[in-house]
Enzyme design. Sequence first.
Site, PDB file in Angstrom:
ATOM      1  N   ASP A   1      -8.330  -4.913  13.722  1.00 46.09           N
ATOM      2  CA  ASP A   1      -8.231  -3.488  13.403  1.00 46.09           C
ATOM      3  C   ASP A   1      -7.614  -3.321  12.025  1.00 46.09           C
ATOM      4  OD1 ASP A   1      -6.255  -0.662  14.533  1.00 46.09           O
ATOM      5  OD2 ASP A   1      -8.217  -0.764  13.544  1.00 46.09           O
TER       6      ASP A   1
ATOM      7  N   ASP B   1      -0.212  -0.019  13.611  1.00 43.86           N
ATOM      8  CA  ASP B   1      -0.046   1.399  13.970  1.00 43.86           C
ATOM      9  C   ASP B   1       0.121   1.587  15.475  1.00 43.86           C
ATOM     10  OD1 ASP B   1      -3.587   2.332  13.496  1.00 43.86           O
ATOM     11  OD2 ASP B   1      -2.595   1.133  15.020  1.00 43.86           O
TER      12      ASP B   1
ATOM     13  N   GLN C   1       0.850  -1.205   0.000  1.00 46.72           N
ATOM     14  CA  GLN C   1       0.000   0.000   0.000  1.00 46.72           C
ATOM     15  C   GLN C   1       0.885   1.254   0.000  1.00 46.72           C
ATOM     16  OE1 GLN C   1      -2.197  -0.548   3.713  1.00 46.72           O
ATOM     17  NE2 GLN C   1      -0.301  -1.312   4.645  1.00 46.72           N
TER      18      GLN C   1
HETATM   19  N1  SAM Z   1      -7.183   2.338  12.540  1.00 46.60           N
HETATM   20  C1  SAM Z   1      -7.294   2.033  11.125  1.00 46.60           C
HETATM   21  C2  SAM Z   1      -8.638   2.473  10.528  1.00 46.60           C
HETATM   22  O1  SAM Z   1      -9.290   3.308  11.153  1.00 46.60           O
HETATM   23  O2  SAM Z   1      -8.989   1.987   9.446  1.00 46.60           O
HETATM   24  C3  SAM Z   1      -7.131   0.553  10.954  1.00 46.60           C
HETATM   25  C4  SAM Z   1      -5.673   0.182  11.263  1.00 46.60           C
HETATM   26  S1  SAM Z   1      -4.632   0.252   9.939  1.00 46.60           S
HETATM   27  C5  SAM Z   1      -5.177   1.205   8.746  1.00 46.60           C
HETATM   28  C6  SAM Z   1      -4.968  -1.242   9.145  1.00 46.60           C
HETATM   29  C7  SAM Z   1      -3.765  -2.132   9.327  1.00 46.60           C
HETATM   30  O3  SAM Z   1      -4.132  -3.430   8.918  1.00 46.60           O
HETATM   31  C8  SAM Z   1      -2.570  -1.707   8.459  1.00 46.60           C
HETATM   32  O4  SAM Z   1      -1.403  -1.647   9.253  1.00 46.60           O
HETATM   33  C9  SAM Z   1      -2.481  -2.814   7.394  1.00 46.60           C
HETATM   34  O5  SAM Z   1      -1.145  -3.075   6.984  1.00 46.60           O
HETATM   35  C10 SAM Z   1      -3.064  -3.989   8.152  1.00 46.60           C
HETATM   36  N2  SAM Z   1      -3.690  -5.026   7.325  1.00 46.60           N
HETATM   37  C11 SAM Z   1      -4.517  -4.883   6.270  1.00 46.60           C
HETATM   38  N3  SAM Z   1      -4.879  -6.079   5.782  1.00 46.60           N
HETATM   39  C12 SAM Z   1      -4.274  -7.023   6.575  1.00 46.60           C
HETATM   40  C13 SAM Z   1      -4.263  -8.444   6.606  1.00 46.60           C
HETATM   41  N4  SAM Z   1      -4.965  -9.169   5.703  1.00 46.60           N
HETATM   42  N5  SAM Z   1      -3.536  -9.060   7.563  1.00 46.60           N
HETATM   43  C14 SAM Z   1      -2.839  -8.343   8.482  1.00 46.60           C
HETATM   44  N6  SAM Z   1      -2.802  -6.987   8.515  1.00 46.60           N
HETATM   45  C15 SAM Z   1      -3.515  -6.346   7.564  1.00 46.60           C
END
Ligand code: SAM
Length: 294
Positions: free
Chosen positions: A167, A98, A43
């Site tokens: 999350d 995060d 990403q």
């Molecule tokens: N607090 C954020 C929000 O409000 O959307 C959510 C936390 S952050 C954006 C989402 C995290 O999930 C990112 O660090 C991303 O790399 C991770 N992520 C996304 N898809 C994933 C997966 N299939 N397995 C593990 N981590 C994942």
Amino acid sequence: MNKMAGYSSDVGTSLWINNLVHGLAGITIKVKHAVYCAASPFQKIEVFDTYHYGQVLCLAGSVVLTERDGDVYHEMIVQPAMLSHADPRKICIIGGGDGGCLKEVLKHPAVETVTIVDIDSMVRDTIEKHFPRLAAGFKDSRVEVVIDDGFHFLKATKAMFDVIIIDSYDPGGPVQSLETADFHRVAAQRLEKDGLAVFQTDSPIVRPEYLRQTLSLLSPLFEVARPYICMLSSFPEGICSFVLAGREKNFPDRFDSARYEALANGFSYYNRDIHTGAFLLPQYLKKKVEAGRA
Ligand code: SAM
């Protein structure tokens, strides 16, 4: 443009972060300057310093964390589960790169292990460089960080957890493996009998179908799956929703008052009343949620 207290809209760059709903309306955040821009194998990762929200983290082009209201989000995705559980000790955070959920989980001294699973190691690296307050938890001896797809991890592990926090939802994020029925089934299998799982289900106004879909995937797996909301000004339409699910019928009545009192001063949004009130939905949201349960 109305002048916000402390600065006028004609200072600084003409760079704005637009967090819009279907490109038609939403919030726009004036940027002081870009702090970091990179692309991981999964990403786009960007950090901006802004006048009103402090530092902002964007992943795949979406605002996912702001210094101004990140605590609200992380308190609300973590604390209702942690204080509804009688004695949470083994915690798993899927998508916790995060560090925000981790910060909230570590407030509970009885927690013994926290397993953070994030598919993208660059998210944690970015947090360590630009959000040191959130990165502090990664150094805690109880914490294990696993770089993997959350679905793959939960399928492969034999570990059982008291609380699992999902999350990882972010629109257009790296992989959509966490939105499948199989993922929810596997998450339920990794929970202890009295375990609780919490899922972030986006804005219930912009994407009510995602909340409904999550509820319909969870209802065959859990005795109780309860949607709840919090006010989040950096979110489109200002509301974020979650679902707290468990197999024990009476978990919604449980609230560990003593543990809460010991932590209460450290919260900026969550409190005893919010613990109950967050589950009371306004009529238009109840209708949207019920429409999916029919
Ligand atoms: N607090 C954020 C929000 O409000 O959307 C959510 C936390 S952050 C954006 C989402 C995290 O999930 C990112 O660090 C991303 O790399 C991770 N992520 C996304 N898809 C994933 C997966 N299939 N397995 C593990 N981590 C994942």
